[in-house]
Design a protein around this motif. Structure first.
Motif, PDB file in Angstrom:
ATOM      1  N   ASN A 165      41.841  47.289  53.671  1.00 34.56           N
ATOM      2  CA  ASN A 165      42.273  46.977  55.038  1.00 34.56           C
ATOM      3  C   ASN A 165      41.088  46.769  55.973  1.00 34.56           C
ATOM      4  N   GLU A 166      40.041  47.585  55.790  1.00 36.23           N
ATOM      5  CA  GLU A 166      38.868  47.471  56.645  1.00 36.23           C
ATOM      6  C   GLU A 166      38.199  46.111  56.459  1.00 36.23           C
ATOM      7  N   PHE A 167      38.120  45.647  55.199  1.00 36.55           N
ATOM      8  CA  PHE A 167      37.525  44.337  54.910  1.00 36.55           C
ATOM      9  C   PHE A 167      38.334  43.230  55.572  1.00 36.55           C
ATOM     10  N   VAL A 168      39.655  43.308  55.424  1.00 39.75           N
ATOM     11  CA  VAL A 168      40.534  42.273  55.985  1.00 39.75           C
ATOM     12  C   VAL A 168      40.404  42.219  57.509  1.00 39.75           C
ATOM     13  N   LYS A 169      40.371  43.413  58.137  1.00 45.70           N
ATOM     14  CA  LYS A 169      40.257  43.454  59.596  1.00 45.70           C
ATOM     15  C   LYS A 169      38.914  42.936  60.062  1.00 45.70           C
ATOM     16  N   THR A 170      37.860  43.195  59.277  1.00 50.61           N
ATOM     17  CA  THR A 170      36.515  42.768  59.646  1.00 50.61           C
ATOM     18  C   THR A 170      36.328  41.268  59.462  1.00 50.61           C
ATOM     19  N   HIS A 171      36.832  40.721  58.335  1.00 50.42           N
ATOM     20  CA  HIS A 171      36.576  39.325  57.984  1.00 50.42           C
ATOM     21  C   HIS A 171      37.707  38.374  58.369  1.00 50.42           C
ATOM     22  N   GLY A 172      38.897  38.924  58.589  1.00 50.99           N
ATOM     23  CA  GLY A 172      40.005  38.059  58.982  1.00 50.99           C
ATOM     24  C   GLY A 172      40.694  37.362  57.829  1.00 50.99           C
ATOM     25  N   TYR A 173      40.391  37.739  56.591  1.00 55.82           N
ATOM     26  CA  TYR A 173      41.053  37.144  55.428  1.00 55.82           C
ATOM     27  C   TYR A 173      40.996  38.132  54.272  1.00 55.82           C
ATOM     28  N   GLY A 174      41.764  37.837  53.226  1.00 54.51           N
ATOM     29  CA  GLY A 174      41.698  38.645  52.015  1.00 54.51           C
ATOM     30  C   GLY A 174      43.012  39.317  51.672  1.00 54.51           C
ATOM     31  N   LYS A 175      43.218  39.527  50.378  1.00 53.12           N
ATOM     32  CA  LYS A 175      44.362  40.268  49.866  1.00 53.12           C
ATOM     33  C   LYS A 175      43.805  41.516  49.182  1.00 53.12           C
ATOM     34  N   LYS A 176      44.382  42.667  49.487  1.00 51.23           N
ATOM     35  CA  LYS A 176      43.845  43.918  48.975  1.00 51.23           C
ATOM     36  C   LYS A 176      43.819  43.927  47.444  1.00 51.23           C
ATOM     37  N   GLY A 177      42.731  44.457  46.892  1.00 56.52           N
ATOM     38  CA  GLY A 177      42.586  44.543  45.447  1.00 56.52           C
ATOM     39  C   GLY A 177      41.129  44.598  45.033  1.00 56.52           C
ATOM     40  N   LYS A 178      40.903  44.632  43.723  1.00 57.70           N
ATOM     41  CA  LYS A 178      39.547  44.691  43.180  1.00 57.70           C
ATOM     42  C   LYS A 178      39.084  43.280  42.818  1.00 57.70           C
ATOM     43  N   TYR A 179      37.838  42.988  43.164  1.00 58.96           N
ATOM     44  CA  TYR A 179      37.314  41.633  42.997  1.00 58.96           C
ATOM     45  C   TYR A 179      35.912  41.641  42.376  1.00 58.96           C
ATOM     46  N   ALA A 180      35.619  40.571  41.662  1.00 60.80           N
ATOM     47  CA  ALA A 180      34.238  40.292  41.251  1.00 60.80           C
ATOM     48  C   ALA A 180      33.594  39.484  42.372  1.00 60.80           C
ATOM     49  N   LEU A 181      32.343  39.763  42.623  1.00 66.53           N
ATOM     50  CA  LEU A 181      31.626  39.092  43.708  1.00 66.53           C
ATOM     51  C   LEU A 181      30.443  38.315  43.149  1.00 66.53           C
ATOM     52  N   ILE A 182      30.374  37.027  43.492  1.00 68.89           N
ATOM     53  CA  ILE A 182      29.210  36.207  43.179  1.00 68.89           C
ATOM     54  C   ILE A 182      28.489  35.927  44.489  1.00 68.89           C
ATOM     55  N   MET A 183      27.186  36.171  44.509  1.00 68.98           N
ATOM     56  CA  MET A 183      26.381  35.861  45.695  1.00 68.98           C
ATOM     57  C   MET A 183      25.280  34.878  45.310  1.00 68.98           C
ATOM     58  N   ILE A 184      25.245  33.765  46.016  1.00 70.22           N
ATOM     59  CA  ILE A 184      24.196  32.770  45.810  1.00 70.22           C
ATOM     60  C   ILE A 184      23.460  32.607  47.133  1.00 70.22           C
ATOM     61  N   SER A 185      22.196  32.986  47.154  1.00 70.04           N
ATOM     62  CA  SER A 185      21.422  32.928  48.403  1.00 70.04           C
ATOM     63  C   SER A 185      20.174  32.080  48.209  1.00 70.04           C
ATOM     64  N   ASP A 186      19.793  31.395  49.275  1.00 70.25           N
ATOM     65  CA  ASP A 186      18.571  30.591  49.245  1.00 70.25           C
ATOM     66  C   ASP A 186      17.765  30.825  50.510  1.00 70.25           C
ATOM     67  N   THR A 187      16.532  30.389  50.492  1.00 69.24           N
ATOM     68  CA  THR A 187      15.641  30.533  51.653  1.00 69.24           C
ATOM     69  C   THR A 187      15.424  29.177  52.315  1.00 69.24           C
ATOM     70  N   GLY A 188      16.459  28.347  52.283  1.00 68.66           N
ATOM     71  CA  GLY A 188      16.351  26.976  52.786  1.00 68.66           C
ATOM     72  C   GLY A 188      16.483  26.844  54.287  1.00 68.66           C
ATOM     73  N   ILE A 189      16.818  25.625  54.706  1.00 68.30           N
ATOM     74  CA  ILE A 189      16.817  25.283  56.130  1.00 68.30           C
ATOM     75  C   ILE A 189      18.013  25.857  56.879  1.00 68.30           C
ATOM     76  N   GLY A 190      19.047  26.307  56.152  1.00 71.71           N
ATOM     77  CA  GLY A 190      20.216  26.872  56.810  1.00 71.71           C
ATOM     78  C   GLY A 190      21.045  25.820  57.527  1.00 71.71           C
ATOM     79  N   MET A 191      22.018  26.280  58.294  1.00 74.11           N
ATOM     80  CA  MET A 191      22.885  25.338  59.023  1.00 74.11           C
ATOM     81  C   MET A 191      23.438  26.007  60.270  1.00 74.11           C
TER      82      MET A 191
END
Length: 452
Positions: A350-376
């Protein structure tokens, strides 16, 4: 004797002055932190932690009303390092309280601070037996109010029995007045943000349906063109000058077919073959493709969790997501940089949903892809998942890469979130539901294809 009395009074006055100064500093510090908090959850967390640390009350909780306002549920808790307090914290998650029941319910109904010198005897603690084992005795609850509405209830606990402390109640009251106004303001901001996210999601859904219908109809036309061209190819001899034009038609239709397939992928109409697969294994098998895609001046780092990350997915489509994101990261770093791919597992609550404004409660795998580029910037971020939206030069890419990523992630019942600022790089987070299932022994097939 009089001199001693005056000295005692003087020392008491000095002590009183120091207390006032420390309380004033606390008020200033909390006011600054809650003003800078990104959302109401963070603002409540700041107040709870600071007050417990400053006053010595070893355990604190925040209770919020349910969406229908029928009961209260525990939103967060903070405590000093103690195994028994952690057990009490975990037990508290299981309880909900109607108005007037328990200490939170009494505060909710009265809209006033409530002091409980012996909360366990008065049955004001939901899980009294666990609280007794933790040694908790005195409790105090205070409402956070704005416009005569109780926005939250904050509770504090200590192990010793204490009589009501008017000074402490006044200190907390002065803080929650400001907290109530801040939370109301942040709730309005969150509501506006949620509305924008909903409108954006509806826009993408409309675009998805439109693109799918166009791709389907266009695919039917292409089928006819390819069929007639192949018939013509059978009639024209290899050395005939017309054969060159036949081959060009077939080459053009092949590119058009790929385009329609990409549109179908964005619209989630592409056929999928989901199976229980290990997310880490998919990334390991595709690593050599990533290395070939990026330039020598980009350092690739892959950090995979040791936790089980079993998802129900089409491994080929997940590879396509990773390839598209790696290519985007590469293009954002024309002069080199660092590209990191990592995995983890976690829970959307619930805390995640309230913070981010989306999501269905449950357990998830997380993939993070980060770069040091120019951004947007924010305007670019709003459109990145729309088909044919691109920041690249004309002729470089189709503008479908991230649209395909979005379509595949949604088809897998997942979520994707982009964090980026100009000049500060980009972090892409993808959440895919975890499943409890055995993975086939066969390694996922790695398709050496790149969608440009």
């Amino acid at each position: 004797m009089r001199r001693i009395t005056r000295m005692i009074e003087k020392l008491q006055n000095i002590g009183e002055q120091k207390c006032v100064e420390e309380e004033f500093k606390l008020l200033q510090s909390i006011a600054l932190e809650i003003a800078e908090a990104e959302n109401s959850h963070d603002a409540l967390s700041v107040v709870l932690r600071n007050l417990c640390e400053f006053t010595g009350w070893i355990y604190g909780e925040v209770w919020l009303s349910s969406p229908d306002k029928k009961y209260l549920e525990r939103h967060m808790a903070w405590h000093t390092d103690s195994r028994k307090l952690e057990e009490f914290k975990e037990q508290g998650k299981k309880f909900t309280l109607p108005m007037g029941i328990g200490l939170p319910g009494r505060v909710w109904s009265s809209k006033k601070p409530v002091w409980a010198p012996d909360a366990i005897i008065q049955r004001d603690i939901s899980c009294a037996s666990v609280a007794k084992d933790s040694g908790l005795k005195t409790a105090m609850g205070i409402p956070v109010i704005a416009n005569d509405e109780v926005l939250a209830i904050i509770l504090f606990f200590v192990r010793e029995q204490r009589e009501e402390d008017e000074r402490f109640v006044n200190l907390i009251s002065s803080i929650v007045v400001q907290l109530g106004a801040t939370i109301r303001h942040k709730q309005m901001e969150e509501s506006l943000r949620e509305r924008e996210q909903l409108l954006h999601a509806q826009r993408l859904e409309s675009l998805s349906k439109f693109a799918g219908n166009i791709a389907h109809d266009f695919n039917n036309i292409l089928t006819a063109i390819i069929g007639y061209t192949e018939l013509l190819q059978n009639k024209v001899k290899e050395d005939d000058s017309l054969n060159v034009y036949v081959q060009r038609i077939l080459g053009t239709t092949e590119r058009a077919t790929k385009l329609t397939q990409n549109l179908l992928m964005f619209s989630r109409r592409q056929s999928s073959n989901p199976k229980p697969v290990n997310l880490n294994m998919i990334i390991k098998c595709a690593e050599h493709i990533f290395l070939r895609l990026i330039s020598e001046n980009i350092k690739l780092e892959i950090s995979l969790t040791r936790k089980d990350c079993i998802i129900m997915a089409d491994s080929g489509q997940i590879e396509q997501v990773l390839i598209n994101l790696v290519m985007n990261a590469r293009d954002a770093m024309p002069y080199g940089g660092a590209l990191t791919i990592s995995t983890d597992s976690g829970e959307i609550d619930n805390e995640f949903v309230k913070t981010h404004g989306y999501g269905k409660k449950g357990k998830y795998a997380l993939i993070m892809i980060s770069d040091t580029g120019i951004g947007m910037d924010e305007e670019t971020k709003k459109k990145i998942f729309e088909p044919f939206s691109t920041t690249k030069e004309t002729g470089k890419g189709t503008g479908l890469g991230l649209a395909i990523v979005y379509g595949i992630v949604k088809q897998h019942q997942g979520y994707i979130h982009i964090d980026s600022k100009p000049g500060e790089g980009t972090i892409c987070r993808i959440y895919l539901p975890l499943v409890e299932s055995e993975v086939e022994e066969k390694k996922p097939e790695v398709r050496d294809t790149v969608n440009k």
